[in-house]
Enzyme design. Structure first.
Site, short mmCIF file in Angstrom:
data_model
loop_
_atom_site.label_atom_id
_atom_site.label_comp_id
_atom_site.label_asym_id
_atom_site.label_seq_id
_atom_site.Cartn_x
_atom_site.Cartn_y
_atom_site.Cartn_z
CG HIS A 107 -9.41 5.05 -2.49
ND1 HIS A 107 -8.03 5.12 -2.45
CD2 HIS A 107 -9.71 3.72 -2.60
CE1 HIS A 107 -7.53 3.90 -2.53
NE2 HIS A 107 -8.52 3.04 -2.63
CD GLU B 20 -8.85 9.78 0.48
OE1 GLU B 20 -7.91 9.56 1.26
OE2 GLU B 20 -9.59 8.86 0.03
CB CYS C 214 -3.73 5.53 -2.26
SG CYS C 214 -4.88 6.02 -3.57
CB CYS D 137 -6.18 9.60 -3.34
SG CYS D 137 -7.59 8.48 -3.39
#
Length: 342
Positions: free
Chosen positions: A266, A268, A294, A297
């Site tokens: 991801h 992030e 999520c 994350c």
């Protein structure tokens, strides 16, 4: 900047549209949306039948129905500069103002005698050809005798941020439009720091390699960018854009099943990894991202020392992350109170 156009029949909205197109504006028309619906239903494209169809659509689907279609296109395509022509009902104005940032409504008008002369000279098949018919059509267009859900251009014109009286030559009109545009530009507020970094995060997202959730991330502190990241596969491994998605099913506590692509890291996570790799401290920083991070994350964000998370929209399964951030004392801000669709 999103500019809405309303105004009297044959007042010259095309002059404004053409000027704005030269400035890079994307042209959208609520009237064109209505024509597409008419074609699908094999309805003859006369002015009266289109007016009747528009009234019927507003009654059945809400007065802001056509405006909502334009709003969806602007948001989905992320248009920064767009024209929304053919605004004919106050609810359409209300919906556009509520859902679009930096929206300005421009009204254009001219004396009836001048407009009738222009209408005769342009020789459109659907236009009235007698003064009596012109007055009848003009009155209906303005909303005289119409239901609340019907067309009411007159009321829309009263709601305009800027009004242009186009009673002179074409050259006069072009000069007036240029002045009007300069006035509108002055009214656009300077970006806040959150808006500034979010716009950069959107630019970063264009490097993403998974089209299921093209997202980017910016981590900043003291008004300075520290690191960026975008969604993509681990270094050296194939990307979704090259070999397709790697889908996995997740069975949730309530028995529902969802599918996720697990090929990528991801945005992030990639930004935080970049900070670790370069030895950049992100303790106390703010993270900017496309939607609620999520759960994985969220845990990494908390442990990295980030103190604030700014999201453009919400993630459909983001409640647990929001709860976790709250427990950890991390401020979360959303630009839009809506769920990201992908």
């Amino acid at each position: 900047m999103i500019i809405g156009l309303t105004g009297s029949l044959a007042a010259g909205k095309g002059v404004i549209s053409n000027f704005l197109k030269e400035k890079g504006f994307v042209y959208l028309s609520l009237s064109d949306e209505l024509r597409e619906i008419a074609k699908e239903n094999k309805i003859e494209l006369t002015r009266e039948k289109l007016q009747n169809l528009g009234n019927s659509m507003r009654q059945n689907y809400g007065s802001g129905f056509l405006a909502d279609k334009a709003i969806y296109k602007i948001k989905n395509q992320e248009y920064k500069k767009a024209i929304v022509d053919g605004i004919r009902n106050p609810t359409e104005v209300e919906s556009l103002r509520k859902n679009l940032k930096d929206f300005f409504l421009v009204s254009i008008d001219a004396p009836q005698e001048i407009r009738f002369k222009r209408l005769i000279e342009r020789k459109r098949e659907s236009d009235p050809i007698t003064w009596e018919d012109f007055i009848k059509v003009d009155n209906r267009d303005k909303g005289i005798g119409e239901l609340e859900s019907g067309q009411a251009v007159g009321k829309c014109m009263q709601l305009a941020d800027v009004t242009l009286i186009n009673s002179g030559t074409l050259e006069n009109a072009k000069e007036d439009v240029k002045t009007l545009y300069e006035e509108i530009e002055k009214k656009i507020p300077r970006l806040t720091w959150d808006e500034y970094f979010m716009e950069i995060a959107k630019a970063v997202s264009r490097r993403a390699t998974c089209n299921r959730g093209k997202s980017g991330c910016v981590i900043a502190k003291d008004k300075q960018i520290l690191v960026t990241g975008y969604v993509g596969s681990p270094k050296g491994l194939p990307h979704c854009d090259e070999v397709g998605h790697q889908m996995k099913k997740t069975i949730h506590e309530d028995g529902s099943i969802s599918e996720h692509c697990v090929r990528t890291t991801h945005a992030e996570q990639n930004a935080i990894c970049q900070a670790a790799k370069l030895g950049v401290s992100i303790n106390g920083a703010t993270l900017y991202c496309k939607m609620t991070p999520c759960l994985v994350c969220a845990k990494i964000i908390i442990n990295s020392g980030i103190k604030r998370v700014v999201c453009e929209k919400k993630y459909h399964d983001g409640k647990d992350s929001e709860d976790m951030f709250k427990q950890a004392g991390i401020e979360v801000k959303f630009f839009m109170d809506e769920i990201e669709q992908y």
